[in-house]
Write an enzyme that holds these catalytic residues in place. Structure first.
Site, PDB file in Angstrom:
ATOM      1  N   TYR A 242      -1.428  11.653   2.268  1.00  0.00           N
ATOM      2  CA  TYR A 242      -2.210  11.940   0.943  1.00  0.00           C
ATOM      3  C   TYR A 242      -2.323  13.613   0.852  1.00  0.00           C
ATOM      4  O   TYR A 242      -2.263  13.861  -0.515  1.00  0.00           O
ATOM      5  CB  TYR A 242      -3.959  11.570   1.313  1.00  0.00           C
ATOM      6  CG  TYR A 242      -3.958  10.101   1.362  1.00  0.00           C
ATOM      7  CD1 TYR A 242      -4.397   9.307   0.441  1.00  0.00           C
ATOM      8  CD2 TYR A 242      -4.052   9.437   2.383  1.00  0.00           C
ATOM      9  CE1 TYR A 242      -4.367   7.965   0.333  1.00  0.00           C
ATOM     10  CE2 TYR A 242      -4.115   8.177   2.733  1.00  0.00           C
ATOM     11  CZ  TYR A 242      -4.345   7.264   1.533  1.00  0.00           C
ATOM     12  OH  TYR A 242      -4.475   5.945   1.799  1.00  0.00           O
TER      13      TYR A 242
ATOM     14  N   HIS B  46      -7.180  -6.547  -1.267  1.00  0.00           N
ATOM     15  CA  HIS B  46      -6.096  -5.500  -1.039  1.00  0.00           C
ATOM     16  C   HIS B  46      -5.052  -5.854   0.244  1.00  0.00           C
ATOM     17  O   HIS B  46      -3.890  -5.726   0.316  1.00  0.00           O
ATOM     18  CB  HIS B  46      -6.738  -4.090  -1.019  1.00  0.00           C
ATOM     19  CG  HIS B  46      -5.471  -3.024  -0.457  1.00  0.00           C
ATOM     20  ND1 HIS B  46      -4.650  -2.423  -1.651  1.00  0.00           N
ATOM     21  CD2 HIS B  46      -5.246  -2.373   0.570  1.00  0.00           C
ATOM     22  CE1 HIS B  46      -3.977  -1.658  -1.201  1.00  0.00           C
ATOM     23  NE2 HIS B  46      -4.187  -1.386   0.262  1.00  0.00           N
TER      24      HIS B  46
ATOM     25  N   ASP C 259       0.793  -1.331   0.048  1.00  0.00           N
ATOM     26  CA  ASP C 259      -0.083   0.021   0.021  1.00  0.00           C
ATOM     27  C   ASP C 259       0.933   1.272  -0.053  1.00  0.00           C
ATOM     28  O   ASP C 259       1.712   1.271  -0.744  1.00  0.00           O
ATOM     29  CB  ASP C 259      -1.005  -0.108   1.259  1.00  0.00           C
ATOM     30  CG  ASP C 259      -2.116   1.225   1.122  1.00  0.00           C
ATOM     31  OD1 ASP C 259      -3.078   0.983   0.480  1.00  0.00           O
ATOM     32  OD2 ASP C 259      -1.827   2.157   2.064  1.00  0.00           O
TER      33      ASP C 259
END
Length: 300
Positions: free
Chosen positions: A209, A275, A102
């Site tokens: 982010y 995931h 990730d």
């Protein structure tokens, strides 16, 4: 299996907490976790890999017990690359293997691209190549839709939603299904809730982010796409990519054409895994890492 020990590394501009297994002096593997985890995602791999290697799994900056710089700019990729390089040097290593998932994979790809002389082998578990992902985030409607949470995480006040009701929405969005399946125990859940609720931790995690140039957007007439040169994203180290094909956030096109950017590529697809590969098939993660490292070492 070997035990797991914990410590802190003072790297000059940042103090990182880490877990480790194995003996110093053995070949080094650094394990990089993703969002919204911490070193704990590798808890089942550390003792297994530590039988043969010196394995270090840091809490990346901002996460869990590592320091949390306040400025969003402190979470840009150059700082994240530097953390990995300095962590290896802190432990006395000039080169290392790098395994990742990730957001940790986003950092690992970048380390391998920027510092190929330091990375002996790269291993990526459900982490998209940065050029391919950037392109999909601008041009592919499915990936844009699946990644809308990235835009939401940039918004002011999103922290309150993630922390509300003892992180209930946050847990439901991430690991509630794994808890129902018995893949995460109540004790392990408590560790995640503890780490998320450390003051400032969620903001620091979201700053990854906020500091990134990547965000989902469908280009309109007159918009300028993100200007990236594909030649700048060639990975010059041997690379293993393990891809859970039931990934809910990353569409299959993320591995299309990957060989153009990674000349020395081994791709393994896991049809029944999502995931969250370290939770859903931890034994497979360990075996893929050990098998790949044995292949690399056989070359030399």
């Amino acid at each position: 299996m070997t035990d797991i020990r914990e410590g802190f590394a003072d790297l000059g501009d940042i103090r990182l907490h880490y877990a480790e297994s194995g003996q110093k002096g053995e070949k080094l593997i650094i394990l990089l976790h993703g969002f919204p985890e911490f070193w704990f995602t590798w808890r089942k791999q550390l003792p297994v890999l530590g039988e043969k290697y010196h394995v270090i799994a840091p809490d990346m900056r901002g996460y869990n017990l590592s320091e949390r710089p306040k400025d969003i700019a402190d979470y840009k990729i150059n700082h994240l690359i530097s953390d990995v390089v300095k962590l290896a040097k802190f432990h006395g290593y000039d080169e290392f293997y790098l395994a990742s998932h990730d957001w940790g994979a986003a950092v690992a790809w970048s380390v391998a691209i920027a510092k190929p002389d330091l990375v002996k082998g790269l291993m990526v578990f459900n982490g998209p190549h940065p050029y391919i992902f950037a392109n999909l985030l601008q041009h592919n409607d499915d990936q844009i839709a699946h990644s809308q949470y990235m835009a939401d995480f940039r918004k002011e006040g999103i922290e309150e939603r993630l922390l509300a009701n003892d992180c209930q929405w946050f847990w439901d969005w991430t690991f509630a299904e794994h808890e129902k399946r018995g893949l995460i125990t109540p004790e392990e859940k408590a560790e995640y809730l503890r780490a998320w609720q450390i003051p400032g931790a969620v903001t620091a995690m979201l700053n990854y982010y906020r500091a990134s140039p990547l965000t989902p957007r469908k280009l309109q007439a007159g918009d300028k796409p993100l200007s990236l040169n594909p030649e700048d994203f060639i990975v010059k180290v041997p690379t293993l990519v393990v891809w859970g094909e039931k990934d809910h956030a990353l569409i299959p096109e993320n591995i299309d054409g990957l060989e153009k950017f990674v000349p020395d590529l081994k791709l393994v697809k896991l049809p029944e895994v999502s995931h969250w590969v370290t939770h859903e098939d931890p034994e497979r993660v360990s075996s893929e890492i050990l098998t790949y490292l044995a292949e690399l070492e056989a070359r030399s």
